[in-house]
Design a protein around this motif. Structure first.
Motif, PDB file in Angstrom:
ATOM      1  N   PRO A  15       0.923  -1.324  -0.069  1.00 37.89           N
ATOM      2  CA  PRO A  15      -0.068  -0.113   0.083  1.00 37.89           C
ATOM      3  C   PRO A  15       0.747   1.382   0.159  1.00 37.89           C
ATOM      4  CG  PRO A  15       0.095  -0.994   2.144  1.00 37.89           C
ATOM      5  CD  PRO A  15       0.679  -1.971   1.369  1.00 37.89           C
ATOM      6  N   SER A  16       0.274   2.282  -0.209  1.00 32.25           N
ATOM      7  CA  SER A  16       0.984   3.682  -0.302  1.00 32.25           C
ATOM      8  C   SER A  16      -0.228   4.637   0.181  1.00 32.25           C
ATOM      9  CB  SER A  16       1.584   3.860  -1.795  1.00 32.25           C
ATOM     10  OG  SER A  16       0.381   3.974  -2.669  1.00 32.25           O
ATOM     11  N   PRO A  17       0.584   5.879   0.388  1.00 29.74           N
ATOM     12  CA  PRO A  17      -0.389   7.011   0.781  1.00 29.74           C
ATOM     13  C   PRO A  17      -1.302   7.263  -0.535  1.00 29.74           C
ATOM     14  CG  PRO A  17       1.956   7.463   1.272  1.00 29.74           C
ATOM     15  CD  PRO A  17       2.151   6.171   0.563  1.00 29.74           C
ATOM     16  N   PHE A  18      -2.388   8.221  -0.384  1.00 27.91           N
ATOM     17  CA  PHE A  18      -3.269   8.206  -1.387  1.00 27.91           C
ATOM     18  C   PHE A  18      -2.647   9.013  -2.186  1.00 27.91           C
ATOM     19  CE2 PHE A  18      -6.740  10.722  -3.237  1.00 27.91           C
ATOM     20  CZ  PHE A  18      -7.823   9.848  -3.240  1.00 27.91           C
ATOM     21  N   HIS A  19      -1.822  10.151  -1.966  1.00 29.27           N
ATOM     22  CA  HIS A  19      -1.384  11.085  -2.959  1.00 29.27           C
ATOM     23  C   HIS A  19      -0.182  10.619  -3.994  1.00 29.27           C
ATOM     24  CE1 HIS A  19      -4.127  14.264  -2.245  1.00 29.27           C
ATOM     25  NE2 HIS A  19      -3.888  14.371  -0.950  1.00 29.27           N
ATOM     26  N   ALA A  76       1.159   6.622 -12.853  1.00 33.51           N
ATOM     27  CA  ALA A  76      -0.078   7.577 -13.111  1.00 33.51           C
ATOM     28  C   ALA A  76      -0.094   8.228 -12.053  1.00 33.51           C
ATOM     29  CB  ALA A  76      -1.353   7.305 -13.826  1.00 33.51           C
ATOM     30  N   ASP A  77      -0.404   9.736 -11.975  1.00 34.00           N
ATOM     31  CA  ASP A  77      -0.704  10.335 -10.618  1.00 34.00           C
ATOM     32  C   ASP A  77      -1.754   9.933  -9.944  1.00 34.00           C
ATOM     33  OD1 ASP A  77       1.586  11.791 -11.141  1.00 34.00           O
ATOM     34  OD2 ASP A  77       0.510  13.318 -12.064  1.00 34.00           O
ATOM     35  N   ALA A  78      -1.760  10.183  -8.711  1.00 33.50           N
ATOM     36  CA  ALA A  78      -2.946   9.828  -7.807  1.00 33.50           C
ATOM     37  C   ALA A  78      -4.242  10.605  -8.171  1.00 33.50           C
ATOM     38  CB  ALA A  78      -2.792  10.476  -6.342  1.00 33.50           C
ATOM     39  N   PRO A  79      -5.505   9.975  -8.073  1.00 36.95           N
ATOM     40  CA  PRO A  79      -6.421  10.813  -8.558  1.00 36.95           C
ATOM     41  C   PRO A  79      -6.762  12.198  -7.602  1.00 36.95           C
ATOM     42  CG  PRO A  79      -7.248   9.095  -7.077  1.00 36.95           C
ATOM     43  CD  PRO A  79      -5.783   8.769  -7.301  1.00 36.95           C
ATOM     44  N   ASN A  80      -7.401  13.071  -8.536  1.00 36.20           N
ATOM     45  CA  ASN A  80      -7.773  14.570  -8.065  1.00 36.20           C
ATOM     46  C   ASN A  80      -8.687  14.285  -7.138  1.00 36.20           C
ATOM     47  OD1 ASN A  80      -8.429  17.037  -7.256  1.00 36.20           O
ATOM     48  ND2 ASN A  80      -8.578  17.600  -9.716  1.00 36.20           N
ATOM     49  N   PRO A  81      -8.551  14.796  -5.751  1.00 36.35           N
ATOM     50  CA  PRO A  81      -9.292  14.307  -4.565  1.00 36.35           C
ATOM     51  C   PRO A  81     -10.682  15.251  -4.681  1.00 36.35           C
ATOM     52  CG  PRO A  81      -7.300  14.971  -3.725  1.00 36.35           C
ATOM     53  CD  PRO A  81      -7.149  15.029  -5.149  1.00 36.35           C
ATOM     54  N   SER A  82     -10.594  16.419  -5.468  1.00 38.80           N
ATOM     55  CA  SER A  82     -11.597  17.348  -5.383  1.00 38.80           C
ATOM     56  C   SER A  82     -12.801  16.577  -6.388  1.00 38.80           C
ATOM     57  CB  SER A  82     -11.305  18.595  -5.939  1.00 38.80           C
ATOM     58  OG  SER A  82     -10.713  18.350  -7.180  1.00 38.80           O
ATOM     59  N   ASN A 114      -9.039  -0.242  -1.429  1.00 40.46           N
ATOM     60  CA  ASN A 114      -9.705   0.153  -0.237  1.00 40.46           C
ATOM     61  C   ASN A 114      -8.624   1.533   0.290  1.00 40.46           C
ATOM     62  OD1 ASN A 114     -11.116   0.152   2.078  1.00 40.46           O
ATOM     63  ND2 ASN A 114      -9.646  -1.537   3.254  1.00 40.46           N
ATOM     64  N   ASN A 115      -9.521   2.487   0.436  1.00 41.76           N
ATOM     65  CA  ASN A 115      -8.822   3.723   1.172  1.00 41.76           C
ATOM     66  C   ASN A 115      -9.319   4.014   2.417  1.00 41.76           C
ATOM     67  OD1 ASN A 115      -7.544   4.942  -1.261  1.00 41.76           O
ATOM     68  ND2 ASN A 115      -9.691   5.061  -2.061  1.00 41.76           N
ATOM     69  N   LEU A 135      -5.053   9.913   4.240  1.00 41.46           N
ATOM     70  CA  LEU A 135      -5.647   8.393   3.874  1.00 41.46           C
ATOM     71  C   LEU A 135      -4.541   7.407   3.171  1.00 41.46           C
ATOM     72  CD1 LEU A 135      -8.884   9.048   1.682  1.00 41.46           C
ATOM     73  CD2 LEU A 135      -8.591   7.467   3.848  1.00 41.46           C
ATOM     74  N   GLN A 136      -4.770   6.036   3.509  1.00 39.69           N
ATOM     75  CA  GLN A 136      -3.941   5.106   2.948  1.00 39.69           C
ATOM     76  C   GLN A 136      -4.564   4.250   1.886  1.00 39.69           C
ATOM     77  OE1 GLN A 136      -2.389   1.512   4.640  1.00 39.69           O
ATOM     78  NE2 GLN A 136      -0.257   2.202   4.405  1.00 39.69           N
ATOM     79  N   ARG A 137      -3.798   3.932   0.566  1.00 43.09           N
ATOM     80  CA  ARG A 137      -4.381   3.373  -0.384  1.00 43.09           C
ATOM     81  C   ARG A 137      -3.969   2.009  -0.492  1.00 43.09           C
ATOM     82  NH1 ARG A 137      -2.918   6.167  -5.462  1.00 43.09           N
ATOM     83  NH2 ARG A 137      -1.049   4.975  -5.026  1.00 43.09           N
ATOM     84  N   ASN A 138      -4.926   0.870  -0.479  1.00 48.74           N
ATOM     85  CA  ASN A 138      -4.403  -0.380  -0.481  1.00 48.74           C
ATOM     86  C   ASN A 138      -5.286  -1.148  -1.571  1.00 48.74           C
ATOM     87  OD1 ASN A 138      -3.498  -2.778  -0.065  1.00 48.74           O
ATOM     88  ND2 ASN A 138      -4.158  -3.065   2.428  1.00 48.74           N
ATOM     89  N   ILE A 139      -4.317  -1.515  -2.617  1.00 50.61           N
ATOM     90  CA  ILE A 139      -4.884  -2.384  -3.669  1.00 50.61           C
ATOM     91  C   ILE A 139      -4.915  -3.729  -3.575  1.00 50.61           C
ATOM     92  CG2 ILE A 139      -4.772  -2.696  -6.152  1.00 50.61           C
ATOM     93  CD1 ILE A 139      -3.171  -0.172  -6.538  1.00 50.61           C
TER      94      ILE A 139
END
Lengths: 202, 1015
Positions: A15-19, A76-82, A114-115, A135-139
């Motif tokens: 996993p990695s940080p959301f950003h 690819a860059d992380a998704p745009n949270p907005s 899973n975030n 947030l942490q992202r876990n694929i």
């Protein structure tokens, strides 16, 4: 017969940080040299409820592709949270990797994502407004959902034939372009959208 | 008899259309409908045969499944060697599968564990030609051909040695073709179709032998398939669905006269499939009973739409067994095990049944030798061609030979290790790419991969190639969740250590080179295995002197090319000594490349000359001249882009006919009179005509007769334009015909005068007076050939001003009835060649002053000769030159392959091949075509080496070597058609070295050449 088959997709830095950016190491095999590039896309499903929140994180051309086995890292860059509905920021969603040739999608690999907040406090009392930096992202890398589509690999032959050769499940007016699948067994899954080799619902 | 329905063999309830048991009996394939595609599944046989294995969790049932067909698979068939599986389906495709070697079971990415493929089968060829569903496929005996039939009403014969080449498309059916079977002797193929006919085709020329319709007249309802079958002894062909007195039958057709007197009766609905047991049986000898030998018989299984199966013995009037209600739906396919005691049946209902017979029930199967003896006695030919006794015990007697053999092994190892670079990198965990382990690559992939921006600003990544596809021997295993831990790599290393490197060891020199190719290369697997081991070893101990380490990526490419050819060759020459096929030297490879280049122009040329031949020969008239011109022009047009050299060899079509032919009907007596009356047609005077001499450089001759009148006399104008440069000249008489080459232009005028001009229009000679009016003129280089109406031929070298051929009468070659000259060729060396309408070609040999027969299309030697095993790899047999032009395409592979399968016993065939090759060498020599001479000589030598003919080989070598110590009295010429003989011998040496039997000859020649070199 498909000229390109995906051998493996390895999820890097998970996993990695959301950003932090997404990184997939993709290995594929090609039977015959391709005249044109493959186009790969990473699509982040912002909300399971609507396609409206899908974000194409990046698309990249891959080529030239001679016959053989190849690999590359797709970053690819992380998704745009907005662009993500606040209610969907935390929880399970989906990231899709698709590949198209001549505008026809022939494979789609989906992963559950899973975030969640790693810290127990935040998990217990999540902030009203999601704190993406925490947030942490876990694929769920061990469980890819692969859907393959028959496409027309040759330029010269009739395009109609390719459509004819697609599996019937796709025939029901579902466009071949990269319309993201709301699925993978999630609520709102359209039945029959995962033909061919897809697994049973988990 | 035991009956079993293994329920686990299914396509998830979908229909199974085809079943076929692998020749080695360890597995079988099914084909049918998949989820939303066609499906081919390979199953393990042992759980069917043994209950213990069926229960054992550790014994896999399904070995591999392939969903690659886009639509339902109608037929799966193993090649006789078991190396390939062919599948044909509704997607109009035939796919040919080959087993890929790998380390362990692998999964398809994204599928769950239970779908793991235990074996890897890769599609190595996709055959596209049919425009409709493919219904049946069949491998010929010996796997030389693959036939497929389709609802597009055709049968396609594929060259199984060289997919996807099509050898023939058999047209003639007017309905969906639904079944195929090869004659076990290879002489015929039979097809059955919905058009109520069964057709038998000859493999010699792929033409229809017979069409049988009577038993099918009543056939109404359609069946999905009509799988017919040929009995293993070749005597009977049994059809699927036929009708007799409104009852469904399986019609028995006798090979002898294609009689249809018998049938198998009893099924209530149409017969869908008939399958003969591959074995021929004889009655079981009971102890104490009379030892009178009983007649051998065959066994046949018949499946029907009525869901029942019957098994028949040709010695019994009633079926051996009938099983009703075996399935819920129609039977679709039947396959016997190779031992003839088991049978698998599949049905539209999606299930499979296995029947197990005992020898008591069927009888004693004849051994393969006995079977081939039956073939031999019946057809004078058996398919079991004896291979040469192996020479594995031969001792290498001299160090040179040893060195040579070792070098070859070295080369092989190099080749292999190069392949290992590709295969090993994936097939073994410790594999490396360009000297770097995959693990390293993966670490740095992101940094290293090349990323660019396209014109429209998009990211474009160049993927890193980690393996080439060639032999198909690599695995997907590596990629699928095998942890890349060092410890695993270590275990692989130790388990695959050095025994395979033994051939490198000087203590075992002889073993390597004498392995039969079938073993060492035919299945690429052992090769691949040993290779990967080599490479593993090499990487682990880089300091070792092993030659197999290849770190330059550039080397991979040529190796790949080599390898594909390698496998192709091995397919072509089962049983031939490995060395023959394995060691093309760099020289040969170069040669091939150049040959390939040369191939193209020749192709074009041939197609044009072929078309010329088809033009019917017309009566001599003034029209023929115009026609000739037209033809010449078409020939020229087709030749566009051809190298200039070839244009000198332009074949000319000629409408020539002996008057004997014309009068043949009127007066038969006249025929026997040798022909003083022989007259060739003359071109009549024309007002004007144009002739294109060549297109590159573009050169035209224009002739205008009676143009300018000076004081009542009429002149003719000759105009020649060459690449824009023009010249003109005038002649007094009317010009009848003209010809040109790059060096000269010549015209024939009235009053039998022949004038010759240089390319700039300068007159080279005073007019030559021909003995009779001209019929045809032809120029090549500085040679001018004139064929007169009195059927005499003259050739002059106008530059050197000498006669090459002086008024040679054509009577001798045009003798006989309606013979005509169909093509004239003048080689660069001024040798005239006449192609006659009966397929023979003669060249005039000036030094012998005689006509030589250089080609005969009906030559049975050419039909019988089979030297494919001696062909240099790839298509080098397409060697261009005058001989090739004269002989046309008639002598290429298809006829030869046919001959190989059925014509004559091996010994006779060998002699025929020798005789054919010798005549080719001689013909090339006579035509002074050095390139072709060298080609055929090498081929001949290679054949001699392969077949072990020592005396002839020795004679050749002796002639090529000549006297080592020069003596004045020697008659020996050091060159032959411009080639240095000793250079030729040097080329021959590696060929000779391939057969250990000739090591002394090899040594002798080698030593003497060394002596000569040192002098």
């Amino acid at each position: 017969m498909a000229k390109v088959s995906v051998l493996n997709v390895a999820v890097l830095e998970n996993p990695s940080p959301f950003h932090s950016p997404f990184r997939f190491e993709i290995s594929f095999e090609c039977n015959e040299a391709l005249a044109d590039d493959l186009e790969w896309k990473i699509i982040y499903v912002g909300s399971a409820e609507s396609e409206e929140f899908d974000q194409i994180l990046d698309s990249v051309l891959v080529g030239p592709v001679p016959a053989g086995r190849h690999m590359f890292v797709f970053q690819a860059d992380a998704p745009n949270p907005s662009l993500i509905p606040e209610t969907d920021a935390v929880g399970v969603t989906v990231v899709l990797i698709t590949c198209t040739y001549h505008g026809q999608e022939f494979i789609r690999v989906g992963y559950y994502v899973n975030n969640e907040y790693p810290s127990p406090e935040l998990r217990e009392n999540p902030p009203l407004k999601p704190d993406f930096s925490q947030l942490q992202r876990n694929i769920l890398a061990s469980n890819p959902r692969v859907t393959r589509f028959h496409i027309n690999w040759d330029n010269n032959t009739d395009r109609l034939e390719a459509i004819e050769n697609q599996d019937p499940a796709l025939g029901c007016g579902f466009p071949l372009s990269c319309t993201p699948v709301k699925g993978l067994g999630l609520p709102g899954c359209v039945p029959g959208l995962l033909p061919e080799n897809s697994m049973d619902c988990i | 008899m035991k009956l079993l329905k293994p329920t686990w063999v299914n396509h998830n309830g979908k229909p199974i259309f085809s079943v076929d048991i692998h020749p080695d009996g360890t597995k079988f394939a099914t084909g049918g409908q998949g989820q939303d595609s066609g499906k081919v599944v390979i199953w393990n046989m042992s759980p069917v045969l043994q209950e213990d294995d069926e229960k054992d969790e550790n014994v896999p049932k399904m070995l591999c499944q392939m969903d690659n067909h886009l639509a339902c698979v109608n037929c799966v068939r193993w090649s006789n060697s078991g190396m390939y599986l062919a599948s044909g389906g509704d997607d109009k495709l035939i796919m040919v599968w080959k087993r890929a070697t790998y380390i362990g079971p692998s999964t398809v990415f994204g599928s769950s564990g239970k779908l793991a493929n235990v074996e890897q089968w890769r599609c190595v060829s996709i055959l596209r030609s049919h425009s409709g569903d493919v219904m049946d496929v069949a491998w010929s005996p010996h796997d030389a051909w693959l036939a497929s039939c389709s609802v597009d009403n055709t049968v396609v014969i594929w060259n199984a040695v060289k997919f996807p080449e099509i050898l023939a498309t058999l047209r003639g059916h007017s309905g969906l073709v639904k079944g195929l079977t090869w004659d076990p002797v290879g002489k015929y193929i039979a097809s059955q179709a919905d058009d109520r006919s069964l057709k038998v085709w000859r493999t010699l020329d792929w033409q229809l032998e017979t069409s049988i319709t009577k038993p099918f007249d009543e056939c109404g309802g359609t069946t999905h398939v009509l799988r017919l079958s040929w009995s293993p002894d070749g005597h009977y062909l049994v059809s699927a669905h036929a009708m007799n007195n409104s009852g469904p039958t399986a019609q028995i057709i006798e090979r002898e006269g294609w009689k249809t007197n018998m049938d198998f009766v009893g099924h209530r609905k149409a017969v869908t499939v008939v399958k003969f047991n591959p074995k021929i049986f004889k009655k079981k000898q009971k102890n104490g009973s009379s030892t009178k030998p009983s007649c051998p018989y065959c066994c046949c299984a018949v499946g029907s739409k009525d869901r029942s199966l019957s098994v028949w013995l040709t010695c019994l009037k009633r079926p051996l067994v009938v099983i009703h209600e075996l399935f819920d739906k129609s039977i679709m396919d039947i396959s016997w095990t190779l031992n003839g005691l088991g049978i698998l049946v599949c049905s539209m209902d999606g299930s499979v049944a296995f029947l197990d017979f005992s020898q008591d029930e069927l009888g004693d199967p004849l051994s393969e030798e006995e079977k081939s003896r039956i073939h031999q006695s019946t057809y004078g030919k058996s398919l079991a061609i004896m291979t040469e006794a192996q020479l594995s015990t031969a001792v290498i007697e001299n160090p040179e030979m040893l060195k040579y053999q070792r070098r070859q092994q070295q080369q092989q190892l190099d080749q292999k290790s190069a392949t290992a670079r590709e295969t090993g990198s994936t097939a073994s965990v410790a594999g490396v790419v360009n000297g770097e382990s995959l693990e390293d690559i993966r670490k740095n992939l992101l940094k290293k991969q090349v990323e660019t921006r396209t014109a429209d600003g998009r990211r474009r990544i160049t993927p890193l190639c980690i393996a080439q596809l060639d032999t198909g021997d690599f695995s997907t295993a590596f990629f699928n969740s095998i942890p890349l831990s060092g410890s695993l790599a270590g275990t692989v290393l130790t388990s695959q250590s050095s025994p395979q490197l033994l051939p490198l060891d000087s203590s075992t020199p002889a073993s390597f080179g004498t392995k039969p190719s079938t073993e060492s290369v035919a299945s690429a697997r052992p090769a691949g295995d040993s290779v990967s081991k080599d490479s593993v070893n090499a990487t682990s101990t880089p300091a070792a002197s092993s030659p197999s380490v290849l770190t330059t990526p550039s080397k991979i490419e040529p190796m790949k090319a080599f390898d594909s050819r390698f496998t192709e060759r091995s397919k072509a020459t089962p049983g031939a000594p490995a060395l023959a096929s394995v060691t093309p030297t760099a020289v040969e490879r170069l040669k091939e490349q150049s040959l390939v280049k040369e191939l193209r122009p020749r192709d074009v040329l041939e197609s044009s000359s072929d078309s010329d031949e088809k033009v019917p020969v017309t009566k001599p008239s003034s029209l023929s001249k115009r026609k000739l011109d037209l033809e010449v022009e078409t020939v020229e047009k087709k030749k566009k882009g051809r190298p200039r050299k070839d244009s000198r060899l332009m074949p000319m079509s000629l409408s020539v006919q002996s008057p004997a032919a014309l009068t043949a009907e009127k007066d038969a007596v006249c025929l026997s009179v040798p022909a003083p009356a022989l007259k060739l047609p003359m071109p009549g005077p024309q007002r004007a005509f144009t002739l294109q001499v060549s297109s590159d450089p573009s050169m035209y001759i224009e002739v205008e007769n009676e143009v300018t009148a000076v004081g009542g006399t009429k002149l003719s104008r000759l105009k020649c334009s060459r690449e824009g440069k023009e010249w003109e000249t005038v002649l007094t008489g009317r010009i009848l015909t003209a010809a040109g080459s790059c060096d000269v232009v010549c015209v024939a005028c009235e009053k039998r005068l022949l004038s010759v001009f240089s390319t700039c229009g300068r007159r080279l000679l005073p007019p030559i007076l021909l003995p009779s009016p001209v019929s045809t003129l032809h120029c090549t280089g500085s040679y001018v050939m004139a064929l007169t109406a009195a059927a005499t031929l003259s050739v002059w070298d106008v530059h050197r001003q000498v006669v090459v051929v002086k008024e040679e009468p054509l009577h001798s070659i045009l003798a006989g009835s309606d013979m005509t000259v169909s093509q004239i060729l003048l080689t660069q060396h001024g040798i005239p060649v006449m192609n006659l309408s009966d397929g023979k070609a003669y060249c005039f040999n000036p030094s012998l002053s005689a006509w030589n027969l250089v080609s005969d299309k009906q030559d049975s030697l050419a039909q019988c000769a089979d030297f494919r095993s001696s062909l240099p790899p790839q298509d080098a047999m397409l060697c261009s030159g005058p001989l090739a032009i004269v002989q046309g395409r008639a002598s290429t592979s298809s006829g030869r392959q046919a001959a190989r399968l059925f014509s004559v016993p091996h010994a006779v065939q060998r002699e025929a091949t020798l005789a054919y090759l010798e005549s080719q060498v001689a013909a090339a020599l006579t035509l002074q075509s050095s390139h072709e001479y060298r080609h055929w000589l090498l081929l001949y030598a290679r054949y001699l080496v392969n077949e072990g003919f020592e005396y002839r080989l020795r004679e050749i070598c002796k002639d090529l070597l000549g006297p080592v110590h020069s003596s004045t009295g020697s008659q020996w010429e050091s060159t032959v058609v411009g080639l240095r003989k000793r250079d030729l011998l040097k080329e021959l040496l590696p060929v000779i070295g391939q057969n250990l039997r000739f090591q002394r000859l090899f040594t002798e020649c080698q030593e003497q050449l060394d002596i000569l070199r040192d002098k």
